[in-house]
Write an enzyme that holds these catalytic residues in place. Structure first.
Site, short mmCIF file in Angstrom:
data_model
loop_
_atom_site.label_atom_id
_atom_site.label_comp_id
_atom_site.label_asym_id
_atom_site.label_seq_id
_atom_site.Cartn_x
_atom_site.Cartn_y
_atom_site.Cartn_z
N LYS A 13 -3.52 1.94 -3.62
CA LYS A 13 -4.58 2.37 -2.91
C LYS A 13 -4.16 3.97 -2.75
O LYS A 13 -4.94 4.76 -3.05
CB LYS A 13 -5.02 1.99 -1.67
CG LYS A 13 -5.63 0.42 -1.66
CD LYS A 13 -5.84 0.02 -0.40
CE LYS A 13 -4.80 -0.01 0.64
NZ LYS A 13 -3.86 -1.09 0.44
N ARG B 266 -10.90 -2.14 7.30
CA ARG B 266 -10.19 -3.42 7.34
C ARG B 266 -10.70 -4.63 7.80
O ARG B 266 -10.01 -5.76 7.66
CB ARG B 266 -8.68 -3.23 7.51
CG ARG B 266 -7.94 -2.55 6.53
CD ARG B 266 -6.66 -1.98 7.22
NE ARG B 266 -5.47 -2.46 6.55
CZ ARG B 266 -4.45 -1.43 6.12
NH1 ARG B 266 -4.91 -0.30 5.98
NH2 ARG B 266 -3.62 -1.69 5.57
N ARG C 235 9.40 0.53 -2.95
CA ARG C 235 8.74 2.04 -2.68
C ARG C 235 9.47 2.91 -1.93
O ARG C 235 10.08 2.38 -1.16
CB ARG C 235 7.28 1.60 -1.90
CG ARG C 235 6.62 2.98 -1.40
CD ARG C 235 5.22 2.83 -0.88
NE ARG C 235 5.21 1.86 0.21
CZ ARG C 235 4.13 1.40 0.77
NH1 ARG C 235 2.78 1.88 0.20
NH2 ARG C 235 3.73 0.50 1.57
N ARG D 88 9.70 2.63 3.98
CA ARG D 88 9.00 2.29 5.35
C ARG D 88 9.31 0.98 6.24
O ARG D 88 9.62 0.37 5.38
CB ARG D 88 7.38 2.38 4.88
CG ARG D 88 6.63 3.45 4.79
CD ARG D 88 5.27 3.55 4.30
NE ARG D 88 4.35 2.30 4.61
CZ ARG D 88 3.07 2.24 4.22
NH1 ARG D 88 2.49 3.07 3.28
NH2 ARG D 88 2.41 1.12 4.65
N ARG E 253 1.84 -8.63 6.85
CA ARG E 253 0.75 -7.76 6.40
C ARG E 253 -0.11 -8.69 5.59
O ARG E 253 -1.18 -8.25 5.34
CB ARG E 253 1.37 -6.39 5.74
CG ARG E 253 1.79 -5.25 6.59
CD ARG E 253 2.80 -4.58 5.97
NE ARG E 253 1.86 -3.48 4.95
CZ ARG E 253 2.83 -2.74 4.24
NH1 ARG E 253 4.09 -2.96 3.86
NH2 ARG E 253 2.24 -1.86 3.19
P1 AP5 Z 1 0.98 2.75 -2.80
O1 AP5 Z 1 0.12 3.49 -3.57
O2 AP5 Z 1 1.54 3.00 -1.57
O3 AP5 Z 1 0.06 1.29 -2.52
P2 AP5 Z 1 -1.05 1.04 -1.13
O4 AP5 Z 1 -2.03 0.13 -1.52
O5 AP5 Z 1 -1.44 2.51 -0.61
O6 AP5 Z 1 -0.04 0.39 0.04
P3 AP5 Z 1 0.10 0.61 1.25
O7 AP5 Z 1 1.27 -0.34 1.75
O8 AP5 Z 1 0.32 1.84 1.86
O9 AP5 Z 1 -0.99 0.12 1.86
P4 AP5 Z 1 -1.37 -0.73 3.16
O10 AP5 Z 1 -2.67 -1.01 3.21
O11 AP5 Z 1 -0.63 -1.85 3.71
O12 AP5 Z 1 -0.76 0.48 4.37
P5 AP5 Z 1 -1.35 1.79 5.25
O13 AP5 Z 1 -0.33 2.68 5.04
O14 AP5 Z 1 -2.95 1.77 4.58
O15 AP5 Z 1 1.70 1.72 -3.98
C1 AP5 Z 1 2.80 0.67 -3.52
C2 AP5 Z 1 3.91 1.08 -4.69
O16 AP5 Z 1 3.39 0.64 -5.92
C3 AP5 Z 1 4.31 2.66 -4.80
O17 AP5 Z 1 5.74 2.54 -4.91
C4 AP5 Z 1 4.07 2.90 -6.21
O18 AP5 Z 1 4.77 3.96 -6.60
C5 AP5 Z 1 3.55 1.51 -6.76
N1 AP5 Z 1 2.63 1.57 -7.76
C6 AP5 Z 1 1.38 2.23 -7.45
N2 AP5 Z 1 0.61 1.94 -8.48
C7 AP5 Z 1 1.43 1.04 -9.42
C8 AP5 Z 1 1.20 0.77 -10.67
N3 AP5 Z 1 0.07 0.85 -11.34
N4 AP5 Z 1 2.36 0.12 -11.44
C9 AP5 Z 1 3.38 0.17 -10.75
N5 AP5 Z 1 3.69 0.43 -9.46
C10 AP5 Z 1 2.54 0.98 -8.90
O19 AP5 Z 1 -1.21 0.87 6.59
C11 AP5 Z 1 -0.03 0.79 7.23
C12 AP5 Z 1 -0.41 0.02 8.67
O20 AP5 Z 1 -1.11 1.01 9.44
C13 AP5 Z 1 -1.21 -1.23 8.26
O21 AP5 Z 1 -0.10 -2.37 8.25
C14 AP5 Z 1 -1.61 -1.21 9.94
O22 AP5 Z 1 -0.87 -1.73 10.87
C15 AP5 Z 1 -2.01 0.24 10.12
N6 AP5 Z 1 -3.52 0.43 9.34
C16 AP5 Z 1 -3.54 1.39 8.79
N7 AP5 Z 1 -5.19 1.36 8.50
C17 AP5 Z 1 -5.53 0.52 9.53
C18 AP5 Z 1 -7.17 -0.06 9.59
N8 AP5 Z 1 -8.02 0.51 9.03
N9 AP5 Z 1 -6.98 -0.89 10.65
C19 AP5 Z 1 -6.17 -1.30 11.55
N10 AP5 Z 1 -4.84 -0.81 11.27
C20 AP5 Z 1 -4.56 -0.14 10.14
#
Ligand code: AP5
Length: 214
Positions: A13, A87, A126, A155, A166
């Site tokens: 994402k 979410r 990552r 991270r 998660r």
């Molecule tokens: P990346 O692009 O970083 O993936 P992502 O989907 O953004 O993953 P996140 O881990 O950031 O999502 P998340 O939803 O768990 O965490 P968030 O930060 O929102 O890609 C991942 C890896 O894959 C990278 O190394 C990339 O290079 C690689 N990659 C990408 N595309 C690829 C491809 N096509 N092929 C191969 N490799 C690829 O949230 C973190 C925490 O914050 C949550 O756990 C929660 O505690 C809190 N939080 C955030 N938002 C909320 C909410 N709305 N409600 C409640 N808590 C929240």
């Protein structure tokens, strides 16, 4: 264009939101990034969110809704991509309600489809540049050799135990949103496997057909 980028942890994402935002001149709003900044700056929101995030649990809805409300309140921009929000059903109801009040409904929810076996591999390898926020993967998008190692962050919620939590949170609280979105918005499923550029093209194709039928 007003979009939600939806999918499990590690689906890509953040990576795709950044590419799309640059390409379409949209504002990229990531609740994960906003919360991590709040934790770094030790704001009241950050202090409240930190424990949940470290464990891989969702931060309470009222906290997250508040920061999103602030972020979209005076939005004077051609559009945005929400990454990592909503979410839960409660967050989704809150967002749709706020956008309706502003007369700026969502155009679509783009859901990245990535099987679970790829997720652990993506997250455990990552690395994020703490100065620029650029997201790397040690195998699929290696960081340039001239970036000092101490700038590359692994991270804390990308450790195995937090990743497991998660995924549990995703299945119990976030995945049920698929049916909610199917009934309340244009829900577009896009193949999230393949190279970074290939996935971007899948999303662009889906958005172009959406625009053609609008
Ligand atoms: P990346 O692009 O970083 O993936 P992502 O989907 O953004 O993953 P996140 O881990 O950031 O999502 P998340 O939803 O768990 O965490 P968030 O930060 O929102 O890609 C991942 C890896 O894959 C990278 O190394 C990339 O290079 C690689 N990659 C990408 N595309 C690829 C491809 N096509 N092929 C191969 N490799 C690829 O949230 C973190 C925490 O914050 C949550 O756990 C929660 O505690 C809190 N939080 C955030 N938002 C909320 C909410 N709305 N409600 C409640 N808590 C929240």
């Amino acid at each position: 264009m007003r979009l939600v980028l939806f999918g499990p942890p590690g689906a890509g994402k953040g990576t795709q939101a950044k590419l799309l935002a640059e390409h379409r001149n949209l504002l990229h709003l990531s609740t994960g990034d906003m919360l991590r900044a709040a934790v770094r700056n030790e704001t009241p929101v950050g202090l409240e969110a930190n424990g949940y995030m470290k464990e891989g649990e969702l931060v309470p809805d009222d906290v997250v809704n508040r920061i999103v409300e602030e972020a979209i309140a005076d939005l004077d921009h051609s559009g945005f991509i929400l990454d990592g929000y909503p979410r839960t059903i409660e967050q989704a109801e809150f967002l749709l309600g706020r956008l309706e009040l502003k007369g700026t409904p969502l155009d679509a929810v783009v859901s990245l489809q990535v099987p679970e076996e790829h997720i652990v591999q993506r997250l455990s390898r990552r690395r994020t540049d703490k100065e620029t926020g650029e997201i790397y993967h040690l195998d699929f998008k290696p960081p340039p050799a001239d970036i000092p190692q101490d700038r590359l962050q692994h991270r804390s919620d990308d450790q195995p135990e937090a990743i497991r939590n998660r995924l549990v949170e995703y299945h119990s609280k976030t995945k049920p949103l698929e049916d909610f979105f199917r009934s309340r918005a244009r829900f577009i499923e896009v193949e999230g496997l393949g190279g970074l550029e290939e996935v971007r093209e899948h999303i662009e194709e889906a958005l172009s057909s959406l625009e053609a039928t609008a």
